[in-house]
Design a protein around this motif. Structure first.
Motif, mmCIF file in Angstrom:
data_model
loop_
_atom_site.group_PDB
_atom_site.id
_atom_site.type_symbol
_atom_site.label_atom_id
_atom_site.label_comp_id
_atom_site.label_asym_id
_atom_site.label_seq_id
_atom_site.Cartn_x
_atom_site.Cartn_y
_atom_site.Cartn_z
ATOM 1 N N GLN A 122 4.370 0.987 1.605
ATOM 2 C CA GLN A 122 4.276 0.208 2.842
ATOM 3 C C GLN A 122 4.012 -1.323 2.358
ATOM 4 O O GLN A 122 3.058 -1.760 1.995
ATOM 5 N N THR B 68 8.450 0.155 5.298
ATOM 6 C CA THR B 68 8.795 0.898 4.192
ATOM 7 C C THR B 68 9.755 0.422 3.569
ATOM 8 O O THR B 68 10.733 -0.157 4.261
ATOM 9 N N THR C 194 1.103 -1.262 0.040
ATOM 10 C CA THR C 194 -0.049 0.048 -0.120
ATOM 11 C C THR C 194 1.038 1.299 0.072
ATOM 12 O O THR C 194 2.116 1.182 -0.015
ATOM 13 N N GLU C 195 0.139 2.415 -0.089
ATOM 14 C CA GLU C 195 0.808 3.607 -0.014
ATOM 15 C C GLU C 195 0.179 4.672 1.156
ATOM 16 O O GLU C 195 -0.623 4.481 1.403
ATOM 17 N N ASP C 196 1.473 5.033 1.867
ATOM 18 C CA ASP C 196 0.728 5.936 2.729
ATOM 19 C C ASP C 196 0.374 7.344 2.075
ATOM 20 O O ASP C 196 0.506 7.574 0.904
ATOM 21 N N GLU C 197 0.081 8.755 2.985
ATOM 22 C CA GLU C 197 -0.231 9.767 2.537
ATOM 23 C C GLU C 197 0.532 10.663 1.789
ATOM 24 O O GLU C 197 0.411 11.313 1.061
#
Lengths: 625, 214
Positions: free
Chosen positions: A114, A123, A106-109
């Protein structure tokens, strides 16, 4: 069983910094010793190189390096390769890599990837830090437990700000004090001492396991500049293995049913057979492609001549030359303008690659140094300089990409041009466009294209704290500084009042300083623990192997050993078994018993070696020896 | 000439003392001029080789590589001094940037205040544009296409001519505020135009070589 130390490191001169080549496939460390750079070769990693591979078990135990790569065969679904490709990138950038990635991502803001492994998010920076920790730890241990915190770390010449920053963050997370980030091709040129030449143009041809890079550098009075870089991020030694594996699969298709042919184990075995055959063909005119899978009764053998191999892989070699042509065109150079060619990466051992490169540039490439080691060796030279070991050489590198700001209408206004010698800085003036405006926001870009959308955004920068005044009166000076690592920092002041406007940076695909600090504070302890747990598992496995080997050979040589030695061996085995069976593994104790067992079995190893030698010589007259 | 606050020897650059190797503090907002930074005499004429030699000599005294293990304040000072040297060198070695800097410092007009080009030059610009337009639609090897090579050498000669015109006005350097610097700015605008045209020629030729392939 005990190892005979052939390469005893001299502990008198304690080196104080190391160079680390953090590679896509393998990583290794080198240091300065007796007036020259040497690769650090921990005995756990024969030739010194440590696979850049991470295995995360269901219980969260993390293995790094060789042990992790061994897991790839039995547990590919939890084994991470090529994490370097994810450094400083967002999900959109790594679609190709994700096809074969074992964990959900996934990707954080802030656009930082991630990796979701068994309920825990990692990360790429953290994963790389685990590799760095492993390399660093093994290197320190093999140098008699020296505490060497300072290191130079290498990155590809084309790495942009975000990728360099990610590398520096990974090192910070690993507890390494980064002396400098330097470019891989520059390091390779340093290793060959090309900085000594007065002037010239160097081509660094780097064919690794999974990537190909060509860099053209110019050298003038000790100043290295990158003229151009090109390459193929998905072309390397693995493709050559696969070509041979394909040959094996063709042959196997005649023996096996379609279902049997689909067995992933068979594909893996064919790939390994291809790799072995390729390596043999680097030193011999022909070799066997040999695939054996005893459990499924597969046995395949085929002879491959070097001519056959060269023809098979010619399209791959040609692709590297296409990149070379493009790099030359970008730098407006002809092959004949190149004064030195440097070979980097294990895949440049292939004779067909060497011949093609020699033919293309019309000169013999440098192959005197081990192509797997040159980058680490160069990094060690630079590390030695940085800790004050030498003032003879000054390396001045350049920034690979232009830095700019997005202007109204989505255009880019360049602030620092590509190929500017680093460190460099530029100051840009800003003003307010509304009365009493106290903040200005801008988007920082890296790249050569005219439009902001075609460049890479480094992040959104927000300037606040401008004193309220009529529109256009505030004069805010923003200073962009690219440091000697090629990493940007931004600072600002309001010039008419002298107020220090503060600046906050939201990096794209990168970690904020606070995030790194936080990781260091809380998850580093976890990472350390995970790392230690992984190391303990590795030590238990190693002890098991040592005990088995000792028990196996003990009956044969028992008569040649004195009682004291035998007692020592038995005692060490018992201690090892006890330490391995402990409910909570104690790393220090495991290391102690491993060393104990190693010392105790030293005489046994000596007797065995002796026996092997006698056997080999048995029945031969002196003349044959 | 200033003296070093540490060892009192005279300084050839405000950045560093070459005698005691002290990196000297700088006043924020008061950046030394590129000439001062590199320790060369203010003026239009600079000698490329000497400039480079000076850069390397001073870099050996201030480069962050030699302060990698020092405290943060010293490391920052080395970063700043080194960056300043590098940009000073960029400014001085390039004829355009050097002239641009001199015009600004002597109180002359900026490129947004003076947008004109020398009058005679404008006629040539029109001719060049015609040559380029014709070549764009022409086949390789045609007369229109071959005119581009001629244009290329013409541009190079013209660029040199512009700089000798600039040299006449900047050497010797007029005193600050004295003399009209608008003509120098106009020459610089012409140089910029030539550079853009040269880039277009390059682009045109590149497209021609890559054209059949892609």
């Amino acid at each position: 069983m005990g190892y005979i130390e052939l390469n005893v490191l001299n502990n008198e001169t304690s080196p104080q910094a190391m160079g680390i080549d953090l590679g896509t496939t393998n990583s290794l460390a080198a240091t300065w010793k007796d007036g020259r750079p040497v690769v650090i070769k921990p005995e756990q990693a024969g030739n010194g190189s440590i696979p850049s591979v991470i295995h995360v078990a269901e219980d969260g135990t993390v293995l790094v390096g060789r042990q992790a790569r061994d897991k790839a065969m039995v547990d590919p679904r939890h084994t991470i390769f090529s994490i370097k490709r994810f450094m400083g990138r967002g999900i959109a950038d790594v679609q190709e890599e994700l096809k074969s990635f074992p964990f959900p991502v996934t990707e954080d803001e802030n656009g930082v990837i991630q990796v979701q492994a068994h309920g825990k998010a990692y990360t790429p920076q953290e994963l790389s830090s685990l590799i760095l920790m492993r390399v660093h730890d093994l290197a320190c241990r093999s140098m008699g437990g020296a505490e060497i915190q300072r290191a130079v770390i290498t990155v590809p010449a084309y790495f942009d700000d975000t990728q360099r920053q990610a590398t520096r963050d990974a090192a910070r997370l690993a507890g390494i004090d980064v002396l400098r980030i330097i470019n891989e091709p520059t390091a390779a040129s340093l290793a060959y001492g090309l900085d000594q030449s007065a002037a010239g143009t160097i081509a660094v041809y780097d064919l690794g396991g999974g990537t190909f890079d060509i860099s053209l550098l110019s050298i003038e009075e000790g100043v290295f500049s990158v003229l151009s870089t090109n390459g193929d991020t998905h072309l390397g030694g693995d493709d050559f293995d696969r070509a041979l594996a394909g040959l094996a699969m063709e042959g196997l298709a005649e023996q096996l049913s379609p279902e049997e042919l689909n067995d992933p184990g068979l594909h893996q075995a064919a790939r390994l057979a291809g790799e072995k055959c390729k390596m043999e063909l680097s030193t011999r005119p022909e070799a066997d492609l040999h695939v054996v899978l005893p459990e499924s009764g597969v046995h395949f053998r085929r002879r491959v001549t070097i001519e056959e191999f060269d023809e098979l892989v010619a399209p791959l070699v040609e692709r590297t030359l296409d990149s070379c042509r493009q790099a030359l065109a970008d730098a407006e150079l002809e092959p004949s303008d190149i004064s030195e060619v440097v070979m980097v990466g294990g895949s440049t051992r292939m004779p067909c690659v060497q011949a093609a490169v020699e033919n293309f540039f019309g000169r013999l490439p440098h192959t005197e140094l081990n192509p797997d080691e040159v980058v680490a060796l160069g990094a060690a030279i630079q590390a030695h300089i940085l800790i004050g070991g030498s003032r003879d050489l000054l390396l001045m590198d350049v920034t690979p990409l232009s830095l700019g700001l997005e202007t109204v209408g989505g255009a880019v206004s360049k602030i620092i041009a590509r190929n500017s010698t680093i460190p460099c800085s530029a100051t840009e003036g800003f003003t307010t466009y509304a009365d009493n405006q106290t903040g200005i926001e801008f988007n920082i870009l890296q790249g050569e294209r005219e439009l902001a959308k075609d460049c890479r955004s480094l992040g959104q920068f927000k300037l606040t704290g401008i004193p309220p005044m009529p529109a256009g009166l505030a004069r805010v000076a923003v200073r962009f500084h690219v440091d000697a690592d090629g990493i940007l920092t931004v600072s600002s002041r309001e010039e008419s009042t002298g107020a220090k406007a503060s600046i906050s940076i939201t990096p794209k695909n990168g970690l904020t300083d606070e995030a790194v600090e936080k990781m260091l504070a809380d998850s580093l302890t976890n990472a350390r623990e995970d790392f230690e747990a992984g190391r303990n598992v590795g030590l238990v496995a190693e002890l098991g192997t040592m005990i088995r080997a000792t028990n196996k050979s003990l009956p044969d040589v028992e008569e040649h050993l004195d009682l004291e030695t035998l007692a020592d061996i038995r005692e060490a085995i018992e201690a090892s078994q006890a330490a391995s069976a402990a409910k909570v593994l104690d790393g220090k104790e495991l290391q102690r018993v491993r060393d104990l067992l190693e010392r105790a079995t030293m005489p046994l190893a000596a007797v065995l070696m002796d026996g092997v030698a006698k056997k080999a010589l048995a029945g031969k007259s002196l003349r044959d020896v | 000439m200033q003296t070093c606050p540490e060892c009192q020897s005279s300084l050839s650059t405000p950045l560093v003392c070459l005698d005691c190797h002290a990196l000297l503090p700088q006043t924020p907002g008061q950046t030394p001029s590129p000439f001062d930074a590199l320790g060369v005499e203010l003026g239009w004429r600079v000698e490329g080789k000497a400039l480079k030699k000076q850069l390397l000599k001073l870099s050996r005294a201030v480069h962050p590589d030699f302060f990698a293990t020092a405290d943060e304040a010293t490391r920052n000072r080395a970063e700043d001094a080194s960056a300043l040297l590098n940009s000073a060198f960029e400014t001085l070695k390039d004829d355009f940037k050097r002239a641009d800097w001199l015009v600004k410092v002597l109180g002359g007009p900026s490129d947004s205040e003076e947008r004109q080009m020398p009058r005679a030059f404008l006629m040539q610009v029109m001719e060049w544009n015609e040559v380029l337009d014709d070549a764009r639609s022409a086949a390789q090897g045609s007369a229109e296409w071959n005119a581009v090579a001629e244009l290329e050498s013409e541009l190079a000669t013209e660029r040199e001519a512009r700089f000798s015109a600039i040299a006449k006005q900047l050497d010797p350097l007029p005193a600050k505020g004295a003399g009209d610097l608008a003509p120098v700015r106009q020459e610089l605008n012409a140089v910029r135009y030539i550079d853009r045209t040269q880039a277009e020629v390059k682009q045109l030729k590149l497209q021609a070589t890559l054209g059949p392939k892609s």
